[in-house]
Every structure is written in C-alpha cells, then in structure tokens.
Design a protein around this motif. Structure first.
Motif, PDB file in Angstrom:
ATOM      1  N   ARG A 187      83.083 -26.579 -68.240  1.00  0.00           N
ATOM      2  CA  ARG A 187      82.559 -26.117 -69.845  1.00  0.00           C
ATOM      3  C   ARG A 187      83.331 -24.156 -69.825  1.00  0.00           C
ATOM      4  NH1 ARG A 187      81.349 -30.577 -70.506  1.00  0.00           N
ATOM      5  NH2 ARG A 187      78.822 -30.803 -71.597  1.00  0.00           N
ATOM      6  N   GLY A 189      86.739 -23.365 -69.997  1.00  0.00           N
ATOM      7  CA  GLY A 189      87.726 -23.716 -70.741  1.00  0.00           C
ATOM      8  C   GLY A 189      88.704 -24.613 -70.546  1.00  0.00           C
ATOM      9  N   ASN A 214      81.307 -19.578 -61.106  1.00  0.00           N
ATOM     10  CA  ASN A 214      82.556 -18.714 -62.158  1.00  0.00           C
ATOM     11  C   ASN A 214      81.365 -18.057 -63.010  1.00  0.00           C
ATOM     12  OD1 ASN A 214      84.233 -17.666 -63.586  1.00  0.00           O
ATOM     13  ND2 ASN A 214      85.508 -18.560 -63.189  1.00  0.00           N
ATOM     14  N   ASP A 216      82.302 -14.709 -64.587  1.00  0.00           N
ATOM     15  CA  ASP A 216      83.014 -13.806 -64.238  1.00  0.00           C
ATOM     16  C   ASP A 216      83.241 -13.501 -66.365  1.00  0.00           C
ATOM     17  OD1 ASP A 216      83.897 -11.787 -63.651  1.00  0.00           O
ATOM     18  OD2 ASP A 216      85.729 -12.537 -64.806  1.00  0.00           O
ATOM     19  N   GLU A 217      82.698 -14.927 -67.008  1.00  0.00           N
ATOM     20  CA  GLU A 217      82.467 -15.222 -68.015  1.00  0.00           C
ATOM     21  C   GLU A 217      83.401 -13.928 -69.157  1.00  0.00           C
ATOM     22  OE1 GLU A 217      78.733 -14.516 -70.552  1.00  0.00           O
ATOM     23  OE2 GLU A 217      79.187 -16.935 -70.724  1.00  0.00           O
ATOM     24  N   VAL A 303      91.462 -11.182 -65.946  1.00  0.00           N
ATOM     25  CA  VAL A 303      92.164 -12.655 -65.069  1.00  0.00           C
ATOM     26  C   VAL A 303      91.261 -12.778 -64.570  1.00  0.00           C
ATOM     27  CG1 VAL A 303      93.394 -11.125 -63.664  1.00  0.00           C
ATOM     28  CG2 VAL A 303      94.572 -13.127 -64.269  1.00  0.00           C
ATOM     29  N   GLY A 305      88.745 -14.489 -64.319  1.00  0.00           N
ATOM     30  CA  GLY A 305      87.688 -15.065 -64.057  1.00  0.00           C
ATOM     31  C   GLY A 305      89.062 -16.923 -64.127  1.00  0.00           C
ATOM     32  N   GLU A 306      90.841 -16.106 -63.861  1.00  0.00           N
ATOM     33  CA  GLU A 306      91.081 -17.636 -63.047  1.00  0.00           C
ATOM     34  C   GLU A 306      90.888 -18.034 -62.323  1.00  0.00           C
ATOM     35  OE1 GLU A 306      94.457 -19.591 -62.280  1.00  0.00           O
ATOM     36  OE2 GLU A 306      93.651 -18.180 -61.447  1.00  0.00           O
ATOM     37  N   SER A 307      90.719 -19.516 -61.902  1.00  0.00           N
ATOM     38  CA  SER A 307      89.591 -19.029 -60.263  1.00  0.00           C
ATOM     39  C   SER A 307      91.547 -18.951 -59.538  1.00  0.00           C
ATOM     40  CB  SER A 307      90.545 -20.873 -60.305  1.00  0.00           C
ATOM     41  OG  SER A 307      91.754 -21.806 -60.366  1.00  0.00           O
ATOM     42  N   LEU A 340      85.951 -24.413 -57.487  1.00  0.00           N
ATOM     43  CA  LEU A 340      84.936 -23.785 -57.893  1.00  0.00           C
ATOM     44  C   LEU A 340      84.439 -23.931 -59.579  1.00  0.00           C
ATOM     45  CD1 LEU A 340      85.331 -20.063 -59.005  1.00  0.00           C
ATOM     46  CD2 LEU A 340      86.931 -21.663 -60.156  1.00  0.00           C
ATOM     47  N   THR A 345      78.949 -25.632 -66.266  1.00  0.00           N
ATOM     48  CA  THR A 345      79.420 -26.325 -65.621  1.00  0.00           C
ATOM     49  C   THR A 345      78.046 -27.060 -64.288  1.00  0.00           C
ATOM     50  OG1 THR A 345      81.231 -26.416 -65.940  1.00  0.00           O
ATOM     51  CG2 THR A 345      80.634 -28.201 -64.923  1.00  0.00           C
ATOM     52  N   LEU A 523      96.326 -17.759 -68.369  1.00  0.00           N
ATOM     53  CA  LEU A 523      96.239 -16.306 -69.774  1.00  0.00           C
ATOM     54  C   LEU A 523      97.453 -16.478 -70.091  1.00  0.00           C
ATOM     55  CD1 LEU A 523      94.896 -12.847 -68.692  1.00  0.00           C
ATOM     56  CD2 LEU A 523      97.474 -13.531 -69.815  1.00  0.00           C
TER      57      LEU A 523
HETATM   58  C1  LIG Z   1      92.434 -15.974 -68.059  1.00  0.00           C
HETATM   59  C2  LIG Z   1      91.865 -17.088 -67.874  1.00  0.00           C
HETATM   60  C3  LIG Z   1      90.500 -16.429 -67.215  1.00  0.00           C
HETATM   61  C4  LIG Z   1      89.502 -17.407 -67.125  1.00  0.00           C
HETATM   62  N1  LIG Z   1      88.305 -16.651 -67.032  1.00  0.00           N
HETATM   63  C5  LIG Z   1      87.149 -17.755 -67.155  1.00  0.00           C
HETATM   64  C6  LIG Z   1      85.917 -17.313 -67.302  1.00  0.00           C
HETATM   65  O1  LIG Z   1      85.585 -15.952 -67.598  1.00  0.00           O
HETATM   66  N2  LIG Z   1      84.646 -18.086 -66.875  1.00  0.00           N
HETATM   67  C7  LIG Z   1      84.876 -19.819 -66.084  1.00  0.00           C
HETATM   68  O2  LIG Z   1      84.780 -20.474 -65.694  1.00  0.00           O
HETATM   69  N3  LIG Z   1      86.558 -19.791 -66.585  1.00  0.00           N
HETATM   70  C8  LIG Z   1      87.021 -18.746 -66.527  1.00  0.00           C
HETATM   71  N4  LIG Z   1      88.939 -19.286 -66.251  1.00  0.00           N
HETATM   72  C9  LIG Z   1      88.809 -21.042 -66.026  1.00  0.00           C
HETATM   73  C10 LIG Z   1      88.389 -20.999 -65.222  1.00  0.00           C
HETATM   74  O3  LIG Z   1      90.066 -20.307 -64.485  1.00  0.00           O
HETATM   75  C11 LIG Z   1      88.234 -21.913 -63.800  1.00  0.00           C
HETATM   76  O4  LIG Z   1      89.430 -22.972 -64.548  1.00  0.00           O
HETATM   77  C12 LIG Z   1      87.101 -22.300 -63.813  1.00  0.00           C
HETATM   78  O5  LIG Z   1      85.974 -21.746 -64.179  1.00  0.00           O
HETATM   79  C13 LIG Z   1      87.059 -23.577 -63.250  1.00  0.00           C
HETATM   80  O6  LIG Z   1      84.909 -24.072 -63.754  1.00  0.00           O
HETATM   81  P1  LIG Z   1      85.325 -25.651 -65.227  1.00  0.00           P
HETATM   82  O7  LIG Z   1      85.613 -27.058 -64.488  1.00  0.00           O
HETATM   83  O8  LIG Z   1      83.811 -25.150 -64.336  1.00  0.00           O
HETATM   84  O9  LIG Z   1      85.280 -25.071 -65.848  1.00  0.00           O
HETATM   85  C14 LIG Z   1      89.717 -18.776 -66.846  1.00  0.00           C
HETATM   86  C15 LIG Z   1      90.493 -19.482 -67.333  1.00  0.00           C
HETATM   87  C16 LIG Z   1      92.174 -18.279 -67.226  1.00  0.00           C
HETATM   88  C17 LIG Z   1      93.684 -18.955 -67.686  1.00  0.00           C
END
Ligand SMILES: Cc1cc2nc3c(=O)[nH]c(=O)nc-3n(C[C@H](O)[C@H](O)[C@H](O)COP(=O)(O)O)c2cc1C
Ligand code: FES
Lengths: 617, 160
Positions: A187, A189, A214, A216-217, A303, A305-307, A340, A345, A523
């Motif tokens: 969930r 992204g 995660n 970080d939202e 950034v 938030g990216e894993s 992660l 999720t 990103l």
């Molecule tokens: C620039 C960027 C910012 C992101 N910010 C978030 C975020 O704030 N929260 C989040 O859950 N995933 C964010 N993601 C996605 C994470 O990289 C990751 O795919 C995700 O947290 C995995 O969890 P999920 O499979 O449960 O979605 C971001 C990805 C990118 C590229």
C-alpha cells in the motif's frame, strides 16, 4: 499488568476485559485524530468530562478518545454508544446538553445531527450518512473502537488473536502462502505483491533478519498512514509480529515521520504495553519465538520513504538510495535480509490470517485485492479519509462519497498518487482505483492521496508545483534526476511566465521519458509523471499559456494583472488594509484601485474581498 | 523545565554511530537548532566524523543549523493545501513579517517555515504555530494570529 505466558491466559484476559465492560451503560467516543484536534476537540473532551463529573455520571459512562474517524470536515465528531448516535461540529458549550439529554434522558440532540445534503434530512448514525455508507471500512472502522493508548481496548476487539493463531497453528511457510494467496499488494505506492516479498526474504540465508514498518508518509496530501498508526498502533504491531514470524526476524523498526508527534507517541506507548504484557520480548506466549521492535524518527526527507534510502537513514546516515540490483529482501538493513512494508500493508495482515486469504481476495478487483484507504482532499465537499474496496470507480469516490465539488462547483481533475502520480480529467472518472488500471491511464494509486481540483486550478501550475517539490527533495545523487528535474522545471516555468515555445513541449516529453528510464530510484523514475499526465490530458492549457500568454484559471502570476471592478466595489477598504505591499490605493468611500507598480500579485486582496470586486485577468 | 543537557541526550548512546539521527532529533527538539559546538560534541561522543555529522544535519529538513525565532509559523505547502491557496498564506506571512522562509525576524520573534504536509490535509490550508494546529486558514486569519502572537510577546517583555 501481569505478563501473559500462554495463549490460554490471553483468551482469559480477553474474557475478563469484556466481562468488566458489561456494566458500562454508555460510551462517548470522541475523535481525537489530528483533524479533530485542529478543530479543538480537546476543549470539547474536557467540557464533557467536567459535565459528567458534575452530574455524577462517571461510574457507568466512559469517554473513549480515539484516532481519526475519517470525516474530518465535520469535526469535532462524537459517537455515543450503544446506539451509535453521531454528532458533528460539536462545541464545548454543547457538552451540558449532550450529557443531560442523551446520556441521562436518552434523547437525541437534534441540532447536532448530520444533515444529509441529498435529502435535507437529519440522520442519527454513521451508517445512514452517504459519506460512510458507500465505503467498506474494514481497517478504518476499528479506529472508533479503540483508545490507541489502551492495549486492553485492542484485546477486547479480538486483538492479537491472529498473531496467536499464526504462532501456534500455522507454520511460517503457510503464513507466507496465505499472504500470497490473498493477493495483498503493498500500500506504500508500488503495489508490489507482499507475499512474494515475504517468501523471498524467508528463503534468504542468514539468521539475523529484520522487519520494518514504513511510516514516513512523505506524499503531501496523504495522511492515512498517520491515521492508522496514530489510531490503532497495535494493529500495525500485530501485523509486523506475524511478518516477523513468517520470515524469521527477531527485530523490527517503525520508521515514523517526525512531523507526526502523536503517531510517534502512540506507537511508543503500544510497544511498551506489548512488552509489559509479554507480547514482545523473549519466548512470546511461552513459545520459542522472540521478537522486539523499536521506533526511529525520520528527518523530514521525502526520499527517505524509498526503501533503500530509509534503511540508510535507519543506520544513522544520509538518506540516499542505492541501486536496486541487489534486493533488500536479501541485503537490506545492516546488509541483512529485510522485509519493509507500509503501515497500511501491515495493518491488513492480521485479518487475512484470522479470516483466511479467500476472505480478503473476495474484495477488490482482479489484480488488486482488498480495500484501500484514500485521502480525499482539495476542492471537494466531503474531505476526509475513505476506505473502499479496490476497483471502486473514481466517480463513486468523488461524487457518492465525496459529495461532488465544494460549493457545488464543477471538478476539473483528480490528482492521484502524489508526486509520482498524475492528473486524471473528469472524463476519466469511470476508471477504477486499481493498481494496473490507473497506471495504464498514466497515473497511479500510489499511497492513496486523491486531490480534487476545481476549475480554479491551473494544470500547468500543478506540474510546476510537483517539479518544484521534486527538485527540492531529489537527493542529488544521480544525474538524470538532479539535472532532468531542473531542466523540466525551467521549461515549465518559462511556459507559466509566458516565455514558452511549442518546441519546448516536445522537449519536455523527451526529457520526461529519459529521466524515467535512467534515474536511480523511484523518485526520479516517476518524477515526470505529473508533467506527462498533464500534457496528455490538459495540453490545451499548455497551449493557451504559450499561444495566448494567458492563464485561464488566473493562477500564473506573470500572466495576470489585478484591478478593482468599480461596479462591485463597495469602498469597504478591506483590501487596502489587507495588502501587505501597500499596493491598494483609495480614500474612504471611494472606489479603490490597484497600483500596478507595487502589486506583487499575491492574491490576498482577492481572497479577502467579500464582494468579488477584485478582478484577475 | 530546563532543556536536558547534551550530556543527558547522549547518555546510553555514546559510541553508537547509528544513533546519530536520534541524537540530532533530540538536540533540535530541545535547543531549536543544531549549533556547531553541539555537532562537534556529538561527533566526538558517537565516534562519527564531523563531516558526516554535518552532512546528516544539513541533509534532513528536520534540522536547523541556525537559531530560529521564538515563534515558528509552519505553513503547509503540500498538494492538498496548495490547491486551496497555501501560497496566499505564505505570501501573507512573508509580506507581514518582512522575512523569507527560514529567516528570523529582526526582533527575534518569528521564523516562517514551509513544510510538505502537516497531515491534516482534509482541512487545508493548514498552519501550525509552535506546534498547535490551525485549519481552513485564510490570509486574514493568519494576520490576526501573527498579531496576537506579537502582542503576547511584547506584553510579556514589558512586564519583565
Ligand atoms: C521517493 C519515494 C518515496 C516513497 N515514500 C514512501 C512512503 O512515504 N511510505 C511508504 O510506505 N512507501 C514509500 N515509498 C515506497 C517504498 O519504497 C516501498 O516500496 C514501500 O514502502 C514498500 O512497502 P509496501 O510493499 O508495503 O508498499 C516511496 C518510494 C519512493 C521511490
Ligand atoms: S497537504 Fe497540507 S496538511 Fe497535508
């Protein structure tokens, strides 16, 4: 609280809590989410507490302050159990009447009820309100039932039963299989299949593994993760515990945005309570499984938030992403296998274990199962958090749940997926909120932000807005993202300032596709989406800016001038007092005028004028 | 309550480089910014090169390297607030206080910050003053808010 050491004592505790609560006659459930706090709900809570004490009703009547109920626009909100009477826009002064009438005399205070805008009639419960009726609130509905700082509340509604089931009845491989079969996709992204991630991590070699939540939202305009973690932290924790069991991790981390102090606090309290009761720590419930988790506060970088950037930040370093040719499921935090997942999720996991994968898979569309929480914001009547089965159309969300444009105005577009997503025009509202369908249309579900835009929004300005955001947030490590975004922003700025040319449009498209193919992390790979989607659906707006040097929405500062409509001006002088630049001139009882040499086009005079007398052309 | 000393913030975290961000968070929280001296101490105590401390402190938005005004007005410029006129709110603050974001007003009373999202997107435009939320902001409401903060502070001073 005494430690529970067996599954039997967990069930006994649950029974005891429920029995103790039988004597409660009525509970006033107050929304204490950030939205309602901004609407001063704390004053209402204090007033209600005082009133209950004054009337000697504290013995069998409780107050439960909970996380967000979703309907933020109507806050402060209250639901009174057991009849679930719903009051909105409550003021501290209403406390006396609520307690006297509803609690003591069992009567409804009609003036605090919600009025259904469709029928014009008052309704008594959430289930009758169109905003709630069209939703499927399997995660959000739990917020109302628990005080986030009470593990007893969570246990009372069946909390940690899924974890206990997973611990004693399901071998780890079968947990992974259940998640796979459920069709749950991330969930946060990307929509990556959660079961596949878990299975790769479970089979990775190494005895030390990690799970990370995660939170970080970073997506501006989305706040569902905050609401779930803040409102129901034990649910997220239980999901992480099941995940840890499945992949064989003994340590977890919750990475929370520092701008969410309440979420940090509630997650902290939840972890401490779980430790105290023995649900975190060594040999949980008498089994051989040990697990603990900690909290890390983010530093306010999108950034992160990216894993991979998040993991580097967790290690105490600058949050720069790294190439993904090595996957974090085998080489993640401290180079150990790491799973992660996003807050929402994790929150979906317990119910899948408890009700079975087929229950989850029965909701949603072909490729996107379950429900999704969306943040409905912008130029729409009913703003707030909504949860719908995936596959629900944008039309249903915007019109049936959202009630259409604010002030009855028409809607131009919906922006989904945040800075990585795109803008969809009104004639695409038949599309379903489904990972694959929105991606095909040039946008994405993303984390679930849905910003509704009315006619007063300029789509070129929206593209510029996102590019500015991304330029600011790009970590600068890879060249395509650093320079590509810069260059795209330069071009779009030219266009909004009336200096654009037609060749620049094709250059933008070319640049956009190059950046998306060559950037290092998500990103940069998605940075061009807001530009490309507005070019795809709103090209005419770009052309008006280029050909006619005009911004039809009156947003782009360089292309508009301010003046006073002498017919409408009532000489009230409010614009003159409001202008911070001294650019409005005029004496008392005289029609005012704008001094164009001083005017900074900030728009404040227009927003303050009650008579629509400021013209922007 | 006096702010905890740097010493107590570092307690139980010494020689643990991975604690760098958490330590800086606490320094920021209690002192309002991260001074050069505190960076040097943190560097020594955690065993992280000063250059790395600086690069972390300057990378994350949560950390300010200069002192800030007594009142911090944070203006959300996230998407949901942007479409509802967050720019107007920012213009109002900048125009009224005569400072740009992240600067301190001459009297030391104000700093304006813009942030990506304050997490109350349904109620935009959103502004916080020293952490407390204000929703459905308009330039007029902000003007009054700033005036009342100003008044409270100048009265406080004249009482001293
Ligand atoms: C620039 C960027 C910012 C992101 N910010 C978030 C975020 O704030 N929260 C989040 O859950 N995933 C964010 N993601 C996605 C994470 O990289 C990751 O795919 C995700 O947290 C995995 O969890 P999920 O499979 O449960 O979605 C971001 C990805 C990118 C590229
Ligand atoms: S966009 Fe302003 S609070 Fe989220």
């Amino acid at each position: 609280m005494t430690k529970i050491k067996t599954i039997k004592s967990l069930e006994a505790l649950r029974k005891r809590i429920l029995k103790d609560r039988k004597k409660i006659q009525s509970t006033l459930v107050m929304c204490g989410g950030t939205g309602c706090q901004a609407s001063r709900c704390q004053d209402v809570i204090d007033a209600v507490k005082n009133e209950l004490a004054k009337q000697g009703l504290t013995k069998n009547v409780c107050i439960r302050t909970t996380g967000c109920h979703g309907f933020c626009e109507q806050g402060p909100l209250m639901v009174i159990e057991p009849d679930n009477i719903f009051y909105c826009h409550i003021l501290p002064d209403d406390a006396h009447e609520i307690v006297t009438k509803t609690i003591r005399d069992n009567e409804v205070v009609e003036r605090l009820l919600y009025i259904d805008p469709g029928s014009g009639k008052q309704v008594q419960t959430e289930s009758e309100i169109p905003f709630y009726r069209a939703q499927d609130r399997h995660l959000l509905a739990q917020n109302r039932l628990v005080d986030p700082c009470s593990i007893e509340d969570y246990i009372a509604i069946g909390g940690y039963a899924a974890f206990a089931k997973a611990l004693f009845e399901i071998p780890p491989e079968s947990i992974v299989r259940e998640i796979k079969d459920s069709g749950l996709r991330g969930r946060g992204g990307g929509g990556f299949p959660t079961g596949r991630k878990w299975s790769e991590c479970a089979s990775a070699t190494g005895d030390e593994k990690y799970v990370i939540c995660n939170a970080d939202e970073g997506d501006p305009g989305a706040y569902m993760d905050r609401c779930v973690l803040e409102g129901n932290p034990h649910l997220v924790l239980e999901g992480m515990m099941i995940g840890a069991l499945a992949i064989g991790a003994h340590q977890g981390y919750v990475y929370v945005r520092n701008e969410y102090p309440l979420a940090v606090k509630h997650a902290r309290v939840a972890i401490e309570q779980a430790r105290e009761i023995g649900l975190l720590g060594a040999n949980i419930l008498g089994s051989s499984f040990s697990f603990d988790t900690d909290i890390a506060r983010g530093g306010g970088a999108f950034v992160c938030g990216e894993s991979t950037a998040l993991m580097s930040s967790l290690e105490g370093k600058v949050g720069e992403p790294r190439p993904k040719d090595v996957h974090t499921v085998t080489d993640g935090l401290w180079h150990k296998p790491t799973t992660l997942n996003n807050v929402e999720t994790w929150a979906n996991v317990p119910a899948i274990i408890l009700n079975g994968s087929s229950w989850f898979a029965s909701k949603g569309s072909k490729g996107s199962k379950g429900t999704k929480i969306l943040a409905l914001t912008g130029h729409i009547k009913n703003t707030g958090l909504v949860e719908v089965a995936m596959g629900t159309t944008i039309n249903t969300i915007v019109f049936d749940i959202g009630g259409g444009g604010s002030n009855g105005n028409s809607i131009k577009a919906v922006q989904t997926g945040g800075p990585s997503g795109g803008c969809l025009p009104a004639d695409k509202f038949g599309l379903a909120v489904d990972f694959d369908e929105l991606a095909k249309a040039g946008s994405m579900v993303g984390s679930g932000g849905m910003v509704v835009m009315g006619q007063e929004t300029c789509m070129v300005d929206v593209a510029k807005y996102f590019l500015t955001f991304l330029q600011d947030e790009s970590c600068g490590k890879c060249v395509p993202c650093r320079l590509g975004i810069d260059r795209m922003l330069e071009i779009v700025t030219d266009i909004t300032e009336g200096n654009g040319t037609h060749q620049q449009i094709s250059l933008l498209e070319e640049l956009g596709s190059t950046v998306s193919q060559t950037a290092l992390c998500g990103l940069g790979k998605t940075a061009a989406n807001p530009v490309l989607s507005t070019l795809r659906y709103f090209r005419d707006e770009y052309e008006t800016h280029i050909n006619e040097k005009k911004c039809s929405a009156g947003v782009c500062q360089a292309l508009v001038t301010y003046s006073v409509d002498s017919e409408k001006c009532t000489c009230c002088g409010i614009c003159k007092r409001a202008c911070p630049h001294g650019a409005v001139v005029g004496k008392k009882k005289q029609v005012h005028a704008v001094n164009l040499d001083l005017c900074q086009k900030c728009g404040i005079c227009k927003s303050e004028c009650d008579f629509d007398a400021i013209q922007v052309q | 309550m006096p702010p905890p000393t740097l010493d107590s913030i570092l307690d139980e975290r010494r020689s643990q480089p991975q604690e760098l961000i958490e330590v800086l968070q606490d320094v920021q929280k209690h002192y309002g910014y991260i001074s050069e001296d505190s960076m040097k101490t943190v560097s020594n105590e955690l065993g992280v090169p000063l250059m790395d401390v600086y690069s972390v402190a300057s990378f994350y938005k949560a950390f300010a390297l200069q002192p800030r005004g007594k009142n911090v007005i944070r203006i959300c410029t996230g998407t949901a607030c942007h479409v509802r006129g967050a720019k107007l709110i920012l213009n109002q603050a900048v125009g009224q206080l005569g400072i740009e974001p992240d600067e301190v007003s001459d009297d030391g009373l104000f700093t304006i910050e813009h942030v990506n999202c304050l997490g109350a997107c349904a109620l935009g435009p959103v502004v916080t003053d020293n952490g407390s939320y204000h929703n459905h902001m308009s330039p007029g409401k902000l003007r009054k808010l700033i005036k009342s903060l100003h008044k409270a502070d100048t009265e406080e001073n004249s009482n001293d």
